[in-house]
Design a protein around this motif. Structure first.
Motif, PDB file in Angstrom:
ATOM      1  N   PHE A   1      -7.882 -52.267   1.550  1.00 28.11           N
ATOM      2  CA  PHE A   1      -7.717 -52.902   0.227  1.00 28.11           C
ATOM      3  C   PHE A   1      -6.371 -52.483  -0.376  1.00 28.11           C
ATOM      4  O   PHE A   1      -5.639 -53.300  -0.926  1.00 28.11           O
ATOM      5  CB  PHE A   1      -8.847 -52.487  -0.715  1.00 28.11           C
ATOM      6  N   LEU A   2      -6.079 -51.177  -0.266  1.00 29.15           N
ATOM      7  CA  LEU A   2      -4.802 -50.657  -0.797  1.00 29.15           C
ATOM      8  C   LEU A   2      -3.622 -51.366  -0.141  1.00 29.15           C
ATOM      9  O   LEU A   2      -2.689 -51.808  -0.816  1.00 29.15           O
ATOM     10  CB  LEU A   2      -4.684 -49.175  -0.433  1.00 29.15           C
TER      11      LEU A   2
ATOM     12  N   ASP B   1       0.695 -57.638  -1.258  1.00 30.68           N
ATOM     13  CA  ASP B   1       0.697 -58.708  -2.247  1.00 30.68           C
ATOM     14  C   ASP B   1       1.808 -58.521  -3.282  1.00 30.68           C
ATOM     15  O   ASP B   1       2.313 -59.477  -3.856  1.00 30.68           O
ATOM     16  CB  ASP B   1      -0.683 -58.687  -2.945  1.00 30.68           C
ATOM     17  N   LYS B   2       2.159 -57.263  -3.519  1.00 24.66           N
ATOM     18  CA  LYS B   2       3.226 -56.975  -4.505  1.00 24.66           C
ATOM     19  C   LYS B   2       4.603 -56.989  -3.845  1.00 24.66           C
ATOM     20  O   LYS B   2       5.594 -56.547  -4.427  1.00 24.66           O
ATOM     21  CB  LYS B   2       3.012 -55.580  -5.146  1.00 24.66           C
ATOM     22  N   GLY B   3       4.645 -57.393  -2.592  1.00 22.09           N
ATOM     23  CA  GLY B   3       5.938 -57.568  -1.921  1.00 22.09           C
ATOM     24  C   GLY B   3       6.398 -56.383  -1.092  1.00 22.09           C
ATOM     25  O   GLY B   3       7.534 -56.374  -0.607  1.00 22.09           O
ATOM     26  N   HIS B   4       5.551 -55.382  -0.908  1.00 19.44           N
ATOM     27  CA  HIS B   4       5.962 -54.221  -0.117  1.00 19.44           C
ATOM     28  C   HIS B   4       5.627 -54.430   1.366  1.00 19.44           C
ATOM     29  O   HIS B   4       4.730 -55.201   1.703  1.00 19.44           O
ATOM     30  CB  HIS B   4       5.270 -52.957  -0.635  1.00 19.44           C
ATOM     31  N   THR B   5       6.352 -53.695   2.206  1.00 19.30           N
ATOM     32  CA  THR B   5       6.044 -53.733   3.640  1.00 19.30           C
ATOM     33  C   THR B   5       5.141 -52.542   3.917  1.00 19.30           C
ATOM     34  O   THR B   5       5.488 -51.402   3.580  1.00 19.30           O
ATOM     35  CB  THR B   5       7.349 -53.596   4.460  1.00 19.30           C
TER      36      THR B   5
ATOM     37  N   GLU C   1      -5.232 -48.478  -5.993  1.00 26.54           N
ATOM     38  CA  GLU C   1      -4.394 -49.680  -5.886  1.00 26.54           C
ATOM     39  C   GLU C   1      -3.271 -49.733  -6.923  1.00 26.54           C
ATOM     40  O   GLU C   1      -2.097 -49.815  -6.573  1.00 26.54           O
ATOM     41  CB  GLU C   1      -5.244 -50.957  -6.009  1.00 26.54           C
ATOM     42  N   THR C   2      -3.641 -49.685  -8.217  1.00 26.63           N
ATOM     43  CA  THR C   2      -2.604 -49.910  -9.231  1.00 26.63           C
ATOM     44  C   THR C   2      -1.624 -48.738  -9.297  1.00 26.63           C
ATOM     45  O   THR C   2      -0.418 -48.941  -9.463  1.00 26.63           O
ATOM     46  CB  THR C   2      -3.220 -50.162 -10.624  1.00 26.63           C
TER      47      THR C   2
ATOM     48  N   LEU D   1      -8.226 -58.493  -6.537  1.00 32.03           N
ATOM     49  CA  LEU D   1      -7.717 -57.822  -5.335  1.00 32.03           C
ATOM     50  C   LEU D   1      -7.684 -58.801  -4.162  1.00 32.03           C
ATOM     51  O   LEU D   1      -8.642 -59.539  -3.941  1.00 32.03           O
ATOM     52  CB  LEU D   1      -8.628 -56.647  -4.955  1.00 32.03           C
ATOM     53  N   PRO D   2      -6.580 -58.789  -3.402  1.00 32.18           N
ATOM     54  CA  PRO D   2      -6.566 -59.626  -2.197  1.00 32.18           C
ATOM     55  C   PRO D   2      -7.545 -59.079  -1.150  1.00 32.18           C
ATOM     56  O   PRO D   2      -7.917 -57.899  -1.223  1.00 32.18           O
ATOM     57  CB  PRO D   2      -5.119 -59.521  -1.704  1.00 32.18           C
ATOM     58  N   PHE D   3      -7.941 -59.923  -0.204  1.00 29.70           N
ATOM     59  CA  PHE D   3      -8.847 -59.445   0.849  1.00 29.70           C
ATOM     60  C   PHE D   3      -8.169 -58.307   1.620  1.00 29.70           C
ATOM     61  O   PHE D   3      -6.952 -58.328   1.798  1.00 29.70           O
ATOM     62  CB  PHE D   3      -9.182 -60.580   1.823  1.00 29.70           C
ATOM     63  N   PRO D   4      -8.970 -57.339   2.088  1.00 31.05           N
ATOM     64  CA  PRO D   4      -8.389 -56.192   2.800  1.00 31.05           C
ATOM     65  C   PRO D   4      -7.508 -56.629   3.974  1.00 31.05           C
ATOM     66  O   PRO D   4      -7.816 -57.614   4.648  1.00 31.05           O
ATOM     67  CB  PRO D   4      -9.610 -55.432   3.313  1.00 31.05           C
ATOM     68  N   ALA D   5      -6.435 -55.860   4.184  1.00 26.84           N
ATOM     69  CA  ALA D   5      -5.482 -56.205   5.253  1.00 26.84           C
ATOM     70  C   ALA D   5      -5.999 -55.680   6.592  1.00 26.84           C
ATOM     71  O   ALA D   5      -5.510 -54.679   7.119  1.00 26.84           O
ATOM     72  CB  ALA D   5      -4.117 -55.609   4.922  1.00 26.84           C
ATOM     73  N   LEU D   6      -6.984 -56.370   7.139  1.00 26.42           N
ATOM     74  CA  LEU D   6      -7.563 -55.906   8.408  1.00 26.42           C
ATOM     75  C   LEU D   6      -6.562 -56.052   9.549  1.00 26.42           C
ATOM     76  O   LEU D   6      -6.672 -55.369  10.568  1.00 26.42           O
ATOM     77  CB  LEU D   6      -8.845 -56.686   8.728  1.00 26.42           C
TER      78      LEU D   6
END
Ligand code: SF4
Length: 478
Positions: free
Chosen positions: A27-28, A34-38, A131-132, A172-177
């Motif tokens: 999730f993190l 989503d905020k543009g980070h790699t 997250e935040t 929150l976007p779906f977790p980055a599986l």
């Protein structure tokens, strides 16, 4: 910014079976992306399957990943029983990396100041949901203005701000599986579904719990009450997961999937309407008092095959002593109802309550034999910092001892509150509990799996046994 998230390493003697996905970290990662980070995740747990069991190899791979990825921010996930791994990671990482490094998770939430003092390589720790706070740090905000952060000042003092809860979980976007080793996490296994031999993924549709059992750290991290993802969010996520990963099962590891009965029923209806009930099996965790015949019928029709209940004890005095807020009768009734409606029921038990003796263990095993849940497991009571039980039982282990692997493993293997010794407990378990557990599990596996499903499991078992026999033979001949 480039952010690397690190999941800790629990030592195993054999390659671990896949278990629940580290959804918190995924999730993190998704939020940061989503905020543009790699973002990259180095998962020291699943690395054991791809790299090998030796910690040195996993450490070397982690450091080489850091050199290659060149993160601007590193975040380490912490849990108290593995805090020694975080200590080691921070020391190692500091040899090759001088950028920002923070830790978050249950342990830092319980002991933020102490964690910062004990781990001088950390710049700060995040408390509560990450997250935040992590996104604000990655965006370059001043740490002293970010809610939920403890930060080390140049003069060695700490600044801190209160954590805030995420109000709308659907934001929150779906977790980055895709950042996890999904080949490993979707391997077929019987661990997640308690005997059902399935490929599966886990999902989490809510955060928090309305209860406050003395031994539980849930409300420490997630604050008061429960927040939910909407039914639409859950269904979209479920469909996406099943499209991305061809699994046979989905395990919802919410603390209590049935806490909002209306919402749970809506999810069942939507699963039925989409026809997913014919394609997957699914399982949930629920508190005993929420289980009723009508809901069970609907759960079963919509493909739910397993309910896990935190029974904890068959002795009312023990349930009351940890403020579980349930009766033995409610647990018995829930198990009987699940059996009657044809849903497997798994009972989680705790041993090592304050003052527990051998007679109590005998009573618990007798109760299981009478009540007959499909499967069960006993876990020693673990006293986590930040819980009421930790404070009541002295609350000073982490404050007074070094956070070395030996110390932490010893603390979590002994029982600080029970009145029988570790050796007495182990001896009793070996003689009485383990034989019954094995027999029960074998019967359940045979009952719920078609014979063809069992073939790879049997082959794996034979290989493991042969490996053990060979090792023993070598040891004897040496
Ligand atoms: S043990 Fe279960 S019911 Fe009790 S507080 Fe924790 S999550 Fe809630």
């Amino acid at each position: 910014m480039k952010v690397l998230l690190i999941y800790p390493y629990p030592r195993h003697n054999t390659i671990p079976d896949p278990y629940w996905l580290p959804l918190g970290l995924s999730f993190l990662a998704a939020f940061l992306k989503d905020k543009g980070h790699t973002v990259s995740i180095f998962d020291r747990y699943s690395s054991q399957a791809s790299i090998g069991l030796e910690k040195e190899k996993i450490n070397a791979a982690m450091l080489s990943h850091i050199r290659e990825f060149q993160p601007d921010l590193i975040g380490l996930n912490t849990v108290s029983p593995l805090i020694y791994d975080t200590v080691e990671c921070v020391e190692l990482i500091r040899q090759v990396y001088s950028g920002l490094m923070v830790a978050g998770g249950h342990h830092t939430t319980a002991l933020p100041e102490l964690t910062l003092s004990r781990l001088p390589g950390l710049d700060g720790v995040v408390v509560g949901e990450g997250e935040t706070a992590l996104a604000a740090l990655a965006a370059g905000k001043a740490p002293t203005s970010v809610p939920g952060v403890w930060w080390r000042n140049g003069d060695g003092s700490f600044n801190h701000t209160a954590a805030v809860q995420i109000e709308d979980l659907d934001s929150l976007p779906f977790p980055a599986l895709d950042l996890m080793d999904m080949k490993f996490y979707t391997l077929p296994g019987r661990r997640v579904f308690r005997g059902y031999y399935l490929t599966s993924v886990s999902m989490l549709t809510s955060r928090g719990c309305v209860r406050k059992c003395d031994f539980c750290s849930e409300s420490l991290t997630y604050g008061k009450g429960v927040r939910f993802h909407s039914v639409d969010y859950v269904m979209e996520w479920l469909e996406r997961v099943l499209c991305d990963y061809k699994v046979e099962g989905v395990y919802f590891h919410d603390n209590d999937f049935l806490i909002d009965e209306n919402r749970a029923r809506q999810i069942c209806e939507r699963i039925l309407a989409s026809g997913l009930n014919k394609k997957i099996k699914w399982g949930i965790q629920a508190r005993a008092e929420r289980i009723n015949r009508d809901t069970l019928k609907l759960l079963r029709r919509s493909g739910c095959v397993l309910i896990e209940i935190g029974v904890e004890s068959s002795l009312q005095k023990q349930l009351d002593s940890v403020k579980k807020g349930v009766t033995v009768t409610a647990n018995e009734k829930a198990i009987a109802l699940c059996r009657r409606e044809g849903i497997s029921v798994h009972a989680n038990f705790i041993t090592g309550f304050e003052g527990e003796g051998i007679l109590d263990l005998e009573e618990k095993l007798g109760w299981l034999k009478r009540t007959k849940p499909s499967t069960f497991a006993w876990f020693p009571l673990q006293v986590y910092p930040g819980t009421q039980l930790y404070n009541r039982s002295g609350g000073s282990f982490f404050e007074k001892n070094e956070w070395t692997e030996d110390n932490i493993r010893e603390y979590y293997s002994r029982n600080p509150v029970s009145s029988i010794t570790k050796a007495q407990r182990e001896d009793w378990m070996k003689q009485h509990y383990t034989p019954y557990l094995k027999r029960k599990n074998r019967l359940h596996i045979l009952r719920v799996n078609p014979p063809l499903k069992l073939a790879p499991f049997v082959v794996k078992k034979i290989k493991r046994t042969a490996g053990k026999l060979l090792n023993n033979k070598k040891e004897v001949s040496v």
